[in-house]
Scaffold this active site. Structure first.
Site, PDB file in Angstrom:
ATOM      1  N   HIS A 142       0.861  -1.185   0.000  1.00 13.89           N
ATOM      2  CA  HIS A 142       0.000   0.000   0.000  1.00 13.89           C
ATOM      3  C   HIS A 142       0.892   1.229   0.000  1.00 13.89           C
ATOM      4  O   HIS A 142       1.734   1.405   0.878  1.00 13.89           O
ATOM      5  CB  HIS A 142      -0.916   0.030   1.222  1.00 13.89           C
ATOM      6  CG  HIS A 142      -1.798   1.248   1.260  1.00 13.89           C
ATOM      7  ND1 HIS A 142      -3.036   1.282   0.646  1.00 13.89           N
ATOM      8  CD2 HIS A 142      -1.611   2.479   1.804  1.00 13.89           C
ATOM      9  CE1 HIS A 142      -3.579   2.476   0.830  1.00 13.89           C
ATOM     10  NE2 HIS A 142      -2.722   3.230   1.525  1.00 13.89           N
ATOM     11  N   CYS A 143       0.730   2.087  -0.996  1.00 14.11           N
ATOM     12  CA  CYS A 143       1.559   3.273  -1.145  1.00 14.11           C
ATOM     13  C   CYS A 143       0.806   4.489  -0.622  1.00 14.11           C
ATOM     14  O   CYS A 143      -0.221   4.878  -1.189  1.00 14.11           O
ATOM     15  CB  CYS A 143       1.949   3.481  -2.617  1.00 14.11           C
ATOM     16  SG  CYS A 143       3.020   4.906  -2.879  1.00 14.11           S
TER      17      CYS A 143
END
Length: 406
Positions: free
Chosen positions: A189-190
């Site tokens: 997850h960025c």
């Protein structure tokens, strides 16, 4: 002279903070002040701040801080997206206001005013594509397709049901606790994208990193050519050698030239240092993800493999230790053997050193097949032909359109 020392100290402190933050937990820095700085930056500073808030505001302040922490770290939010746009906008603004006045110059043509804007525009386009494209959400409607796409290896992925989505969990997928959804071929997850990086947007993410690396290199080279042009047009070398009697050699002229540049163009030099540091970080980040793609592995899977191999190694070491203990007990029950010399015992290979832990990644199907599975990164980078043509345009312009004026 104070300004020059201030810039040098600023650069050294910035480098120390960046290295400590990113590399402070490396084994080479264990027990050093860099490791302590890393701990302070990643944990200690926030822990002291949390204690201070509790001391000043009590439990109500602590609860408010926990709520803010939950929103910023555990829920989707646009904070880092806004920060990215702010960094891009501020950097471009400072470059435009401080350096566009010298374009066209001795080594750069006026075309670079437009290529720089185009480069930033394509970077923002890739940012939007990565942020708002579907990362590969798995739901009840398409779960059967993802189940047939990747078989279970029964090592790090086994057949089971997602306890949150209540659907079968395909191999290589993961339920993101922040986005609250299952993502196919989940990588990570960025926070900068406020989105997961998965099967359907990995290509945009890779293109985003590579393009921003090119932008940073382009900015460093363009600013360096601007400064070189100003050095040539101001005839600094001629003045230093003819009027001040300084020897016409690199070692003799370099300190005086650097001092002149720092005094007259400190803004450009600071921007160059910033872009150089960012380009190094992006190069390392892109190399890491490129290696994962070429081995058909994701960031999530690499962590899973580390845990599995660590567990397998511990099991093997336990078995080897049990066998060694059993062999020692058997030797005690037999006749006493001649004692082995200390030198032979020192150089004798331990049974634990003979252990071999093998990683069996069934999804790694070879270099070419792995590239094909991620839809050939080089082809996708074109984004319908726009990206590659733009890259060729501004990179080619760097060397061909900026001819020196006679």
């Amino acid at each position: 002279m104070e300004v020059q020392w201030l810039l040098v100290c600023h650069g050294l402190v910035t480098l120390l903070v960046v290295v400590s933050f990113l590399c402070g937990n490396w084994p080479i820095f264990q027990g050093t002040f860099i490791e302590r700085i890393h701990f302070f930056l990643t944990f200690g500073a926030y822990d002291y701040f949390r204690r201070f808030i509790h001391f000043v505001c009590g439990s109500r302040g602590s609860n408010a801080l926990n709520s803010v922490e939950y929103y910023c770290c555990d829920r989707p939010n646009p904070i880092l997206q806004i920060m990215y746009l702010g960094i891009i906008g501020a950097t471009y603004y400072f470059i435009a206001t401080s350096s566009f006045g010298y374009i066209p110059g001795y080594y750069l043509s006026g075309l670079h005013r437009y290529t720089s804007f185009l480069a930033v525009g394509v970077g923002i386009l890739l940012f939007l594509l990565t942020s708002f494209s579907d990362s590969g959400t798995v739901n009840s409607a398409n779960v059967s397709q993802y189940l047939s796409a990747y078989p279970y290896d029964n090592i790090i992925f086994t057949e089971k049901e997602c306890s949150t989505c209540k659907i079968p969990k395909p191999a290589r997928s993961k339920h993101c606790s922040i986005c609250d959804r299952c993502v196919a071929r989940f990588d990570h997850h960025c926070g900068w994208m406020n989105n997961c990086i998965g099967e359907r947007n990995t290509r945009y993410f890779m293109a985003f990193i590579l393009w921003h690396f090119l932008i940073c290199i382009y900015g460093v080279v363009a600013l360096a050519l601007i400064l070189a042009g100003r050095l040539k047009e101001s005839k600094v070398i001629h003045i230093l050698t003819e009027y001040y009697g300084i020897e016409n050699s690199l070692w003799a002229l370099a300190p005086h030239v650097v001092q002149w540049l720092l005094g007259a163009y400190n803004t450009q030099i600071l921007i160059m240092m910033f872009l150089a540091v960012v380009s190094l970080l992006l190069a390392g980040f892109f190399a890491y993800h490129a290696k994962l793609c070429l081995s058909n592995t994701t960031t999530n899977e690499s962590f899973k493999w580390q845990e599995y191999l660590s567990w397998q190694r511990k099991v093997s070491e336990a078995k080897a230790s049990a066998e060694a203990l059993k062999a020692s007990l058997d030797e005690l029950g037999q006749e006493r053997k001649p004692q082995i010399s200390k030198w032979k015992a020192f150089f004798r290979r331990s049974r634990l050193e003979e252990l071999e832990v093998v990683k069996n990644n069934m999804y790694d199907r070879g270099f070419l097949n792995n590239i094909h599975e991620i839809e050939q990164i080089i082809g996708i980078l074109s984004v319908d032909g726009t990206l590659i043509s733009s890259a060729s345009f501004f990179c080619g312009a760097m060397w061909h359109s900026g001819c020196p004026r006679m």
